[in-house]
Design a protein around this motif. Structure first.
Motif, PDB file in Angstrom:
ATOM      1  N   THR A 223      24.118  30.720  49.842  1.00  0.00           N
ATOM      2  CA  THR A 223      24.863  31.896  49.901  1.00  0.00           C
ATOM      3  C   THR A 223      25.297  32.615  51.326  1.00  0.00           C
ATOM      4  OG1 THR A 223      22.639  33.205  49.544  1.00  0.00           O
ATOM      5  CG2 THR A 223      24.090  32.673  47.640  1.00  0.00           C
ATOM      6  N   THR A 224      24.135  32.184  52.139  1.00  0.00           N
ATOM      7  CA  THR A 224      24.253  32.478  53.740  1.00  0.00           C
ATOM      8  C   THR A 224      25.412  31.980  54.235  1.00  0.00           C
ATOM      9  OG1 THR A 224      21.975  32.896  54.054  1.00  0.00           O
ATOM     10  CG2 THR A 224      23.390  32.548  55.743  1.00  0.00           C
TER      11      THR A 224
ATOM     12  N   ILE B  57      18.873  33.714  38.310  1.00  0.00           N
ATOM     13  CA  ILE B  57      18.981  34.607  39.233  1.00  0.00           C
ATOM     14  C   ILE B  57      17.543  34.872  40.073  1.00  0.00           C
ATOM     15  CG2 ILE B  57      19.245  37.140  39.661  1.00  0.00           C
ATOM     16  CD1 ILE B  57      21.005  37.166  37.345  1.00  0.00           C
ATOM     17  N   PRO B  58      17.369  34.711  41.243  1.00  0.00           N
ATOM     18  CA  PRO B  58      16.121  34.825  41.855  1.00  0.00           C
ATOM     19  C   PRO B  58      15.619  36.190  41.705  1.00  0.00           C
ATOM     20  CG  PRO B  58      17.647  33.900  43.456  1.00  0.00           C
ATOM     21  CD  PRO B  58      18.389  34.329  42.184  1.00  0.00           C
ATOM     22  N   LYS B  59      14.060  36.074  41.614  1.00  0.00           N
ATOM     23  CA  LYS B  59      13.464  37.492  41.761  1.00  0.00           C
ATOM     24  C   LYS B  59      13.707  38.476  42.830  1.00  0.00           C
ATOM     25  CE  LYS B  59       9.924  35.624  38.799  1.00  0.00           C
ATOM     26  NZ  LYS B  59       8.426  35.213  38.476  1.00  0.00           N
ATOM     27  N   GLN B  60      13.813  39.590  42.662  1.00  0.00           N
ATOM     28  CA  GLN B  60      14.233  40.543  43.736  1.00  0.00           C
ATOM     29  C   GLN B  60      13.147  40.567  44.802  1.00  0.00           C
ATOM     30  OE1 GLN B  60      14.020  44.698  42.421  1.00  0.00           O
ATOM     31  NE2 GLN B  60      15.954  44.957  43.285  1.00  0.00           N
ATOM     32  N   ASN B  61      11.643  40.094  44.629  1.00  0.00           N
ATOM     33  CA  ASN B  61      10.988  39.909  45.787  1.00  0.00           C
ATOM     34  C   ASN B  61      11.238  38.669  46.601  1.00  0.00           C
ATOM     35  OD1 ASN B  61      10.038  38.184  44.045  1.00  0.00           O
ATOM     36  ND2 ASN B  61       7.717  38.582  43.948  1.00  0.00           N
ATOM     37  N   GLN B  62      12.045  37.697  46.246  1.00  0.00           N
ATOM     38  CA  GLN B  62      12.515  36.767  47.075  1.00  0.00           C
ATOM     39  C   GLN B  62      13.727  36.641  47.588  1.00  0.00           C
ATOM     40  OE1 GLN B  62      12.212  34.052  43.449  1.00  0.00           O
ATOM     41  NE2 GLN B  62      10.372  32.978  44.437  1.00  0.00           N
ATOM     42  N   VAL B  63      14.927  37.480  46.851  1.00  0.00           N
ATOM     43  CA  VAL B  63      15.985  37.547  47.483  1.00  0.00           C
ATOM     44  C   VAL B  63      16.612  39.102  47.179  1.00  0.00           C
ATOM     45  CG1 VAL B  63      18.488  36.802  47.144  1.00  0.00           C
ATOM     46  CG2 VAL B  63      16.472  35.334  46.851  1.00  0.00           C
ATOM     47  N   SER B  64      17.310  39.783  48.178  1.00  0.00           N
ATOM     48  CA  SER B  64      17.843  40.948  48.136  1.00  0.00           C
ATOM     49  C   SER B  64      19.012  40.998  47.140  1.00  0.00           C
ATOM     50  CB  SER B  64      17.988  41.462  49.635  1.00  0.00           C
ATOM     51  OG  SER B  64      18.842  42.653  49.511  1.00  0.00           O
ATOM     52  N   ASP B  65      19.201  41.987  46.397  1.00  0.00           N
ATOM     53  CA  ASP B  65      20.220  42.070  45.698  1.00  0.00           C
ATOM     54  C   ASP B  65      21.517  42.438  46.617  1.00  0.00           C
ATOM     55  OD1 ASP B  65      20.194  44.551  45.993  1.00  0.00           O
ATOM     56  OD2 ASP B  65      19.890  45.260  43.967  1.00  0.00           O
ATOM     57  N   MET B  66      21.282  42.664  47.856  1.00  0.00           N
ATOM     58  CA  MET B  66      22.468  42.879  48.506  1.00  0.00           C
ATOM     59  C   MET B  66      23.408  41.492  48.515  1.00  0.00           C
ATOM     60  SD  MET B  66      24.053  44.605  51.014  1.00  0.00           S
ATOM     61  CE  MET B  66      22.858  45.868  51.409  1.00  0.00           C
TER      62      MET B  66
ATOM     63  N   PHE C 110      23.840  39.588  46.145  1.00  0.00           N
ATOM     64  CA  PHE C 110      24.555  39.664  44.624  1.00  0.00           C
ATOM     65  C   PHE C 110      25.707  40.513  44.759  1.00  0.00           C
ATOM     66  CE2 PHE C 110      19.853  39.569  42.941  1.00  0.00           C
ATOM     67  CZ  PHE C 110      19.896  38.000  43.355  1.00  0.00           C
ATOM     68  N   ARG C 111      25.770  41.587  45.403  1.00  0.00           N
ATOM     69  CA  ARG C 111      26.715  42.552  45.614  1.00  0.00           C
ATOM     70  C   ARG C 111      27.877  42.025  46.545  1.00  0.00           C
ATOM     71  NH1 ARG C 111      22.358  46.237  46.123  1.00  0.00           N
ATOM     72  NH2 ARG C 111      22.798  46.427  48.099  1.00  0.00           N
TER      73      ARG C 111
ATOM     74  N   ASN D 109      29.188  44.670  41.508  1.00  0.00           N
ATOM     75  CA  ASN D 109      30.164  45.395  41.985  1.00  0.00           C
ATOM     76  C   ASN D 109      29.869  46.344  43.140  1.00  0.00           C
ATOM     77  OD1 ASN D 109      32.343  47.767  42.413  1.00  0.00           O
ATOM     78  ND2 ASN D 109      33.491  46.298  41.211  1.00  0.00           N
ATOM     79  N   SER D 110      30.017  46.200  44.326  1.00  0.00           N
ATOM     80  CA  SER D 110      29.475  46.984  45.416  1.00  0.00           C
ATOM     81  C   SER D 110      29.587  48.422  45.330  1.00  0.00           C
ATOM     82  CB  SER D 110      29.946  46.444  46.722  1.00  0.00           C
ATOM     83  OG  SER D 110      31.638  46.777  46.709  1.00  0.00           O
ATOM     84  N   ASN D 111      30.338  48.989  44.516  1.00  0.00           N
ATOM     85  CA  ASN D 111      30.666  50.332  44.333  1.00  0.00           C
ATOM     86  C   ASN D 111      30.141  50.980  43.033  1.00  0.00           C
ATOM     87  OD1 ASN D 111      32.169  50.511  46.650  1.00  0.00           O
ATOM     88  ND2 ASN D 111      33.830  49.624  45.672  1.00  0.00           N
ATOM     89  N   GLU D 112      30.141  50.160  41.995  1.00  0.00           N
ATOM     90  CA  GLU D 112      29.650  50.700  40.478  1.00  0.00           C
ATOM     91  C   GLU D 112      28.539  50.082  40.323  1.00  0.00           C
ATOM     92  OE1 GLU D 112      33.170  50.551  37.880  1.00  0.00           O
ATOM     93  OE2 GLU D 112      34.268  50.160  39.650  1.00  0.00           O
ATOM     94  N   GLY D 113      27.593  48.899  40.904  1.00  0.00           N
ATOM     95  CA  GLY D 113      26.679  48.200  40.298  1.00  0.00           C
ATOM     96  C   GLY D 113      27.010  47.345  39.495  1.00  0.00           C
TER      97      GLY D 113
END
Length: 704
Positions: free
Chosen positions: A567-568, A589-598, A600-601, A695-699
């Motif tokens: 993804t990088t 989907i990786p767990k939130q403590n492993q990858v920021s949902d930033m 995903f957005r 979606n970066s604006n609407e979640g």
């Protein structure tokens, strides 16, 4: 006169519009451009462009024009200058990050912090930034309690190096961590023994909830919020809490919900001093109603009568207090019209089921489990079985969710009997002798489907498969209530096949594990192999991506390292290619403590899900009620216990057959949608899936 007046208005409006447009720049959209690229080109925010061009939030087309706010007309009190030599008097805007500013100004984060030491610990809106590129970047050494990020480091590695947890590291740097670490970034390293800085303070870590913290510090949620108003809207990692109990005692709690007292009922020795009497449960009584009659919470009543953890059955004899004490509304979890209600008829999604309830006929509900009724009712026996096999906890969680569903159904006056059938692998069949015309057998989490061969019953029995992979025998109808992983993959691929786009599959394996399925639906899909770290061969990715079509990139791997590095690489190419990330299963989907949902957005992640993003309120209502009763958060298995049990009971309570409701009614409960399709003569499959996109604006939004 009227026409003249109207003409004046039009001229004034037109002149104002002309002036407004002179304040903006008109940009002609070129092929392949995105709003993000255009915003960077002019040095303005994406939202500023959206405000002037509302339609651009959805899509932009080559050849059309966009109005771009002229940055020279910025009304900021500072006089900002951004040149090739540096930056002067730049005022930080809300939402900006060090990472974004370093890219915009063409300097490293280390240089940004070196010349603006006031942003080292935290970048805030309103900070003034100055950068002189002629100044040589100095080699930096970390001070005590700091760590400067170097190439290749991860949060996990830094935390391990300093003898702290990742949660402690994230909490201490909650206000500066973005989607990934930046070389040169300065992190605060908290003392591993000082997460609680003093006896009256607590530093929130990721995963904490108000409910858990209030219980840990012997406070109500209202008291916790009263002492810490900054957490009322949202509790976040890094928040510092005042947990001084003496202060909470001084806060006036005049409203009914501000305090919760525990009734002084002896439940550990119910027969002492003749404080309890035997009580026979009447028809259609519920756990909630019995708890109100006893003047106890539902949990206390279940401790007094463990059999209630299984079911509330007409004719059973339970112990009730001889002299019930008054119970406050805030002490019980209610299933009627109060603030703790589990609203099981939400938004009329299940109107066809609720409008045709048959409350006269009695039906039978059976559970096939590793527990007998006696074992499930005994805390000691349950714990003994869980100690021997931790997977048995799945069943306990399932029954706790089912218990709430059973009580909810009884509150609707539905009449049914509940029984447990203990698994016995020595037997080749299950025999059910029922007094009811309609019955359902729920079979959760069967570890070996070969131990389940057939059901022999004197009446109709519908078999509900809950992640058990049962094969129908002897013409028994089997209803697979949980969508399969293959169905998730197929739903996502069918959507991609309809788009005019290039589909690229990334995997670390020589052959993608889903290659055959992907090629059967999308024959032209391109397959790209990465190494075990998720790195591409030289130019391999650029040679595969299309410059004239959108690119849907399927990541077919379970490894977090593959996800991060791949993804990088994709994000670094967003300025040149139209890229969206796709996962074929929600479990990937990786767990939130492993990858920021930033991530995903930014990459507008597409994935299939059993959950409906519009059902947030219903889910929160269930979670709150479950936590109040059982003092823990509901697990996935508890969720299945509630949704599936309630759905089955509602379908049994119809005048038509169970199979008829399956064929004609789509239902939806807080977590799951039940949309069954017939796969063969004896098997039905729940296809109730949602295809979601970040979606970066609407979640999260539903796209199919």
């Amino acid at each position: 006169m009227g026409k003249f007046f109207m003409l004046v208005i039009v001229l004034v409006f037109g002149s104002n519009l002309a002036i407004a447009q002179q304040d903006n720049i008109v940009h002609s959209i070129q092929k392949g451009e995105s709003v993000y690229q255009i915003s960077r080109q002019y040095g303005v925010s994406i939202n500023a462009i959206f405000d002037l061009n509302p339609g651009s939030r959805d899509i932009i087309y080559a050849g059309e024009t966009l109005l771009i706010p002229n940055s020279s007309n910025n009304t900021s009190s500072t006089s900002t200058q951004i040149t090739s030599n540096g930056v002067s008097n730049y005022e930080v805007q809300r939402g900006e990050t060090k990472s974004g500013l370093s890219r915009r100004f063409g300097v490293s984060i280390a240089m940004l912090e070196q010349q603006n030491p006031h942003i080292v610990n935290m970048l805030q809106a309103g900070h003034i930034i100055n950068v002189d590129k002629s100044i040589t970047e100095q080699a930096r050494t970390a001070r005590q309690g700091e760590h400067i990020v170097v190439k290749g480091e991860t949060l996990w590695g830094i935390a391990r190096q300093n003898g702290i947890s990742v949660a402690q590291l994230e909490a201490a740097n909650a206000n500066q961590l973005s989607e990934f670490l930046q070389i040169g970034q300065t992190l605060i390293i908290p003392d591993k023994n000082s997460v609680i800085t003093n006896p009256n303070e607590y530093l929130v870590v990721r995963g904490d909830t108000k409910f858990e913290l209030a219980r840990r510090f012997n406070m109500t949620i209202a008291e916790l919020e009263a002492q810490n108003p900054h957490i009322i809207d949202m509790l976040m990692a890094g928040h510092k809490l005042n947990i001084n109990k003496s202060e909470s005692n001084a806060i006036a709690t005049t409203t009914e919900n501000n305090s919760v007292e525990t009734p002084s009922v002896e439940v550990n020795n119910p027969t002492t001093n003749g404080d309890y009497i035997d009580y026979t449960i009447q028809a259609k009584e519920t756990l909630y109603g019995l708890s109100r009659k006893a003047g106890m919470t539902m949990e206390e009543l279940m401790v007094l009568n463990p059999s209630l953890r299984v079911a509330v059955n007409k004719g059973d004899i339970i112990k009730m207090p001889r002299n019930p004490s008054a119970v406050k509304e805030s002490e019980v979890v209610t299933l009627d019209n109060t603030s703790n209600e589990i609203d099981i008829n939400v938004n009329n999604r299940n109107a066809s089921l609720f409008s045709n309830l048959n409350t006269t006929d009695v039906t039978g509900l059976y559970f096939y489990t590793p527990f007998s009724s006696q074992e499930l009712s005994s805390p000691e026996e349950r714990q003994k079985m869980v100690n021997a096999d931790p997977n048995k906890q799945f069943y306990i969680d399932f029954f706790q969710g089912a218990q709430i569903a059973i009580d909810s159904a009884k509150s609707l006056n539905i009449d049914f009997d509940v029984a447990l059938i203990k698994k016995n692998i020595a037997k080749s069949s299950i025999t059910i002798n029922s007094n009811h015309k309609k019955n359902a057998l729920l079979i959760p989490f069967l570890d070996n489907a070969s131990h389940f061969s057939e059901v022999i019953s004197n009446e109709e029995v519908s078999v509900i498969d809950i992640e058990s992979n049962i094969v129908s025998t002897n013409n028994t109808k089997v209803y697979k209530s949980f969508p399969t992983n293959e169905l998730e993959r197929t739903k996502a691929l069918n959507y991609l096949a309809l788009q005019n786009a290039r589909v690229i599959v990334i995997s670390e394996l020589e052959e993608s594990k889903n290659k055959a399925l992907i090629q059967s639906i999308i024959p032209n899909a391109k397959f790209l192999k990465v190494d075990n770290s998720g790195n591409f061969g030289q130019n391999a990715l650029d040679n595969t991506l299309s410059t004239i079509k959108p690119n849907f990139v399927i990541l077919d791997s379970e490894k977090t390292s593959i996800f991060l590095n791949s993804t990088t690489a994709l994000m670094s190419r967003l300025s040149n290619y139209d890229i969206q990330l796709v996962l074929l299963e929600s479990a990937l989907i990786p767990k939130q403590n492993q990858v920021s949902d930033m991530r995903f957005r930014v990459l507008k992640l597409i994935f299939p899900s059993i959950l409906d993003p519009q059902n947030k309120k219903d889910i929160k209502d269930f979670e709150r009620s479950y936590e109040d009763i059982f003092e823990v958060k509901p697990s996935k298995h508890a969720v299945l216990g509630f949704d599936i049990t309630l759905d089955v009971l509602l379908r049994l309570a119809q005048d038509s057959s169970f199979e008829s409701t399956i064929n004609n009614v789509v239902s939806e409960h807080p977590h799951l949608r039940f949309e069954y399709k017939k796969s063969d003569e004896s098997n039905y499959l729940n296809t109730g899936l949602h295809l979601l996109q970040y979606n970066s604006n609407e979640g999260l939004i539903e796209i199919d």
